[in-house]
Design an enzyme around this catalytic site. Structure first.
Site, PDB file in Angstrom:
ATOM      1  N   GLY A   1      31.661  32.131  56.572  1.00  0.00           N
ATOM      2  CA  GLY A   1      30.674  32.793  55.728  1.00  0.00           C
ATOM      3  C   GLY A   1      30.554  32.223  54.335  1.00  0.00           C
ATOM      4  O   GLY A   1      30.355  32.964  53.377  1.00  0.00           O
TER       5      GLY A   1
ATOM      6  N   CYS B   1      37.807  49.349  25.061  1.00  0.00           N
ATOM      7  CA  CYS B   1      39.166  49.533  25.573  1.00  0.00           C
ATOM      8  C   CYS B   1      39.825  50.713  24.871  1.00  0.00           C
ATOM      9  O   CYS B   1      39.790  50.809  23.639  1.00  0.00           O
ATOM     10  CB  CYS B   1      39.970  48.255  25.342  1.00  0.00           C
ATOM     11  SG  CYS B   1      41.737  48.436  25.669  1.00  0.00           S
TER      12      CYS B   1
ATOM     13  N   CYS C   1      43.382  42.942  24.620  1.00  0.00           N
ATOM     14  CA  CYS C   1      44.827  43.126  24.830  1.00  0.00           C
ATOM     15  C   CYS C   1      45.261  42.896  26.279  1.00  0.00           C
ATOM     16  O   CYS C   1      46.449  42.931  26.583  1.00  0.00           O
ATOM     17  CB  CYS C   1      45.245  44.524  24.383  1.00  0.00           C
ATOM     18  SG  CYS C   1      44.570  45.865  25.417  1.00  0.00           S
TER      19      CYS C   1
ATOM     20  N   ILE D   1      26.166  30.592  58.874  1.00  0.00           N
ATOM     21  CA  ILE D   1      24.746  30.455  59.228  1.00  0.00           C
ATOM     22  C   ILE D   1      24.110  29.539  58.190  1.00  0.00           C
ATOM     23  O   ILE D   1      24.060  29.877  57.013  1.00  0.00           O
ATOM     24  CB  ILE D   1      24.046  31.823  59.234  1.00  0.00           C
ATOM     25  CG1 ILE D   1      24.733  32.768  60.215  1.00  0.00           C
ATOM     26  CG2 ILE D   1      22.575  31.656  59.608  1.00  0.00           C
ATOM     27  CD1 ILE D   1      24.244  34.209  60.132  1.00  0.00           C
TER      28      ILE D   1
ATOM     29  N   HIS E   1      38.148  34.838  43.043  1.00  0.00           N
ATOM     30  CA  HIS E   1      37.297  35.158  41.901  1.00  0.00           C
ATOM     31  C   HIS E   1      37.539  36.566  41.369  1.00  0.00           C
ATOM     32  O   HIS E   1      36.695  37.128  40.677  1.00  0.00           O
ATOM     33  CB  HIS E   1      35.822  34.972  42.278  1.00  0.00           C
ATOM     34  CG  HIS E   1      35.495  33.552  42.642  1.00  0.00           C
ATOM     35  ND1 HIS E   1      34.582  33.219  43.613  1.00  0.00           N
ATOM     36  CD2 HIS E   1      35.993  32.378  42.185  1.00  0.00           C
ATOM     37  CE1 HIS E   1      34.530  31.899  43.729  1.00  0.00           C
ATOM     38  NE2 HIS E   1      35.374  31.368  42.875  1.00  0.00           N
TER      39      HIS E   1
ATOM     40  N   CYS F   1      42.932  49.236  22.582  1.00  0.00           N
ATOM     41  CA  CYS F   1      42.763  48.428  21.365  1.00  0.00           C
ATOM     42  C   CYS F   1      41.327  48.353  20.856  1.00  0.00           C
ATOM     43  O   CYS F   1      41.054  47.712  19.849  1.00  0.00           O
ATOM     44  CB  CYS F   1      43.276  47.002  21.611  1.00  0.00           C
ATOM     45  SG  CYS F   1      42.129  45.968  22.561  1.00  0.00           S
TER      46      CYS F   1
ATOM     47  N   ASN G   1      35.033  36.410  47.596  1.00  0.00           N
ATOM     48  CA  ASN G   1      34.312  37.668  47.373  1.00  0.00           C
ATOM     49  C   ASN G   1      35.077  38.564  46.405  1.00  0.00           C
ATOM     50  O   ASN G   1      36.307  38.520  46.334  1.00  0.00           O
ATOM     51  CB  ASN G   1      34.104  38.398  48.703  1.00  0.00           C
ATOM     52  CG  ASN G   1      33.324  37.537  49.688  1.00  0.00           C
ATOM     53  OD1 ASN G   1      32.547  36.687  49.281  1.00  0.00           O
ATOM     54  ND2 ASN G   1      33.548  37.750  50.973  1.00  0.00           N
ATOM     55  N   VAL G   2      34.341  39.421  45.709  1.00  0.00           N
ATOM     56  CA  VAL G   2      34.957  40.292  44.708  1.00  0.00           C
ATOM     57  C   VAL G   2      34.816  41.767  45.100  1.00  0.00           C
ATOM     58  O   VAL G   2      34.944  42.654  44.273  1.00  0.00           O
ATOM     59  CB  VAL G   2      34.321  40.046  43.310  1.00  0.00           C
ATOM     60  CG1 VAL G   2      34.618  38.626  42.837  1.00  0.00           C
ATOM     61  CG2 VAL G   2      32.807  40.283  43.326  1.00  0.00           C
TER      62      VAL G   2
ATOM     63  N   SER H   1      28.834  28.675  52.155  1.00  0.00           N
ATOM     64  CA  SER H   1      28.193  27.358  52.136  1.00  0.00           C
ATOM     65  C   SER H   1      29.013  26.397  51.276  1.00  0.00           C
ATOM     66  O   SER H   1      28.724  25.218  51.208  1.00  0.00           O
ATOM     67  CB  SER H   1      26.775  27.473  51.582  1.00  0.00           C
ATOM     68  OG  SER H   1      26.824  28.004  50.263  1.00  0.00           O
TER      69      SER H   1
END
Length: 292
Positions: free
Chosen positions: A240, A200, A152, A267, A141, A203, A124-125, A242
């Site tokens: 959680g 950015c 940069c 699930i 991830h 740069c 998860n992120v 698959s």
């Protein structure tokens, strides 16, 4: 407990039966035998915090819509694709970033503090394991709360970028048309067209969330690091997920090769069902708090 526990948000959790007492006992037995538990979590541990996933039957993004997440190559190559990504992300961010950990995140944090959990890898992120206080943690991830420059490599916080978006788009308004995973929302092309995206500040390069988009790969260093943590472990719990995405599935294959006992709590079916020592079809936040 110091942390406030709120009731789970189940709008994005597939229907399932409450945990069967026999299953609780089996998982308890599995966890009790583990001295160095390696845990891997997926979107199914975040759905109870009100964050939808991609693949859940009936309630996941793929089931509800024909939308697909942005591809890495498209984001890098196409300015309109980046504009669309960031406009949607800008609208979804306040709600997404305010999501808090749920029962599963707290349990795993407690297991770590008690020395039961050796390492936690999340696909998860959403930063929820970090928010709960997990430290022995790899975000496989990446994390949407960080932004990096493709030119940069400079890193900034996503909340800082939100302020830059607001400054660049003072009169831009858009209502979100439904929520998607990872802080994404649905907007029309018309809404997106006038949205301005900053470069950015160091740069002038392209800013990208510090996450592995679909079509991109996890760095070799990170994969090797996780393999080392797995090599030190004596059992694996998948919660959680698959395990449809190879970047996570490879660690289950490695665990099988090492003949580690593997428990799966998810699930619906997973890619591990045919070789897991234990498969439980329950809601993570309902079953895990019953385990000591």
């Amino acid at each position: 407990h110091a942390a406030p526990r709120s009731a789970p948000d189940l709008s994005f959790v597939p229907a399932c039966l409450p945990p069967d007492p026999g299953e609780v006992e089996e998982l308890q037995h599995f966890i009790s035998r583990a001295k160095k538990l390696f845990v891997m979590t997926g979107a199914g541990v975040s759905t109870e915090s009100g964050i939808p996933d991609y693949r859940s039957e009936g309630v996941g993004l793929y089931a509800r819509t024909d939308r697909r997440p942005v591809q890495h190559g498209e984001f890098v190559r196409s300015a309109p694709a980046r504009q669309r990504y960031w406009a949607r992300n800008f609208v979804g961010w306040p709600q997404f970033s305010s999501r808090g950990p749920n029962a599963t995140h707290w349990v795993l944090r407690d297991w770590e503090r008690r020395g039961k959990l050796h390492w936690l890898v999340t696909q998860n992120v959403d930063a929820l394991h970090g928010k709960a206080g997990s430290r022995r943690l790899t975000e496989l991830h990446g994390c949407t709360h960080r932004v990096s420059c493709l030119g940069c490599g400079d890193r900034t916080s996503r909340s800082e970028l939100q302020e830059r978006f607001e400054a660049l788009n003072p009169t831009w308004k858009a209502e979100a048309l439904g929520v998607a995973p990872d802080g994404d929302v649905f907007l029309t092309d018309e809404q997106v067209r006038t949205f301005r995206v900053p470069a950015c500040s160091k740069c002038g390069g392209i800013l990208k969330p510090d996450v592995t988009f679909f079509g991109d790969t996890v760095s070799r260093e990170k994969v090797d690091f996780v393999h080392q943590r797995l090599a030190e472990s004596d059992s694996m719990l998948v919660a959680g997920s698959s395990m449809q995405v190879y970047s996570g599935y490879r660690f289950a294959l490695a665990a099988r090769e090492k003949r580690l006992p593997i428990a799966v709590l998810n699930i619906g079916p997973t890619r591990l069902d045919h070789f897991a020592s234990l498969k439980l079809n329950s809601r993570c936040g309902e079953l895990l708090p019953l385990i000591n």
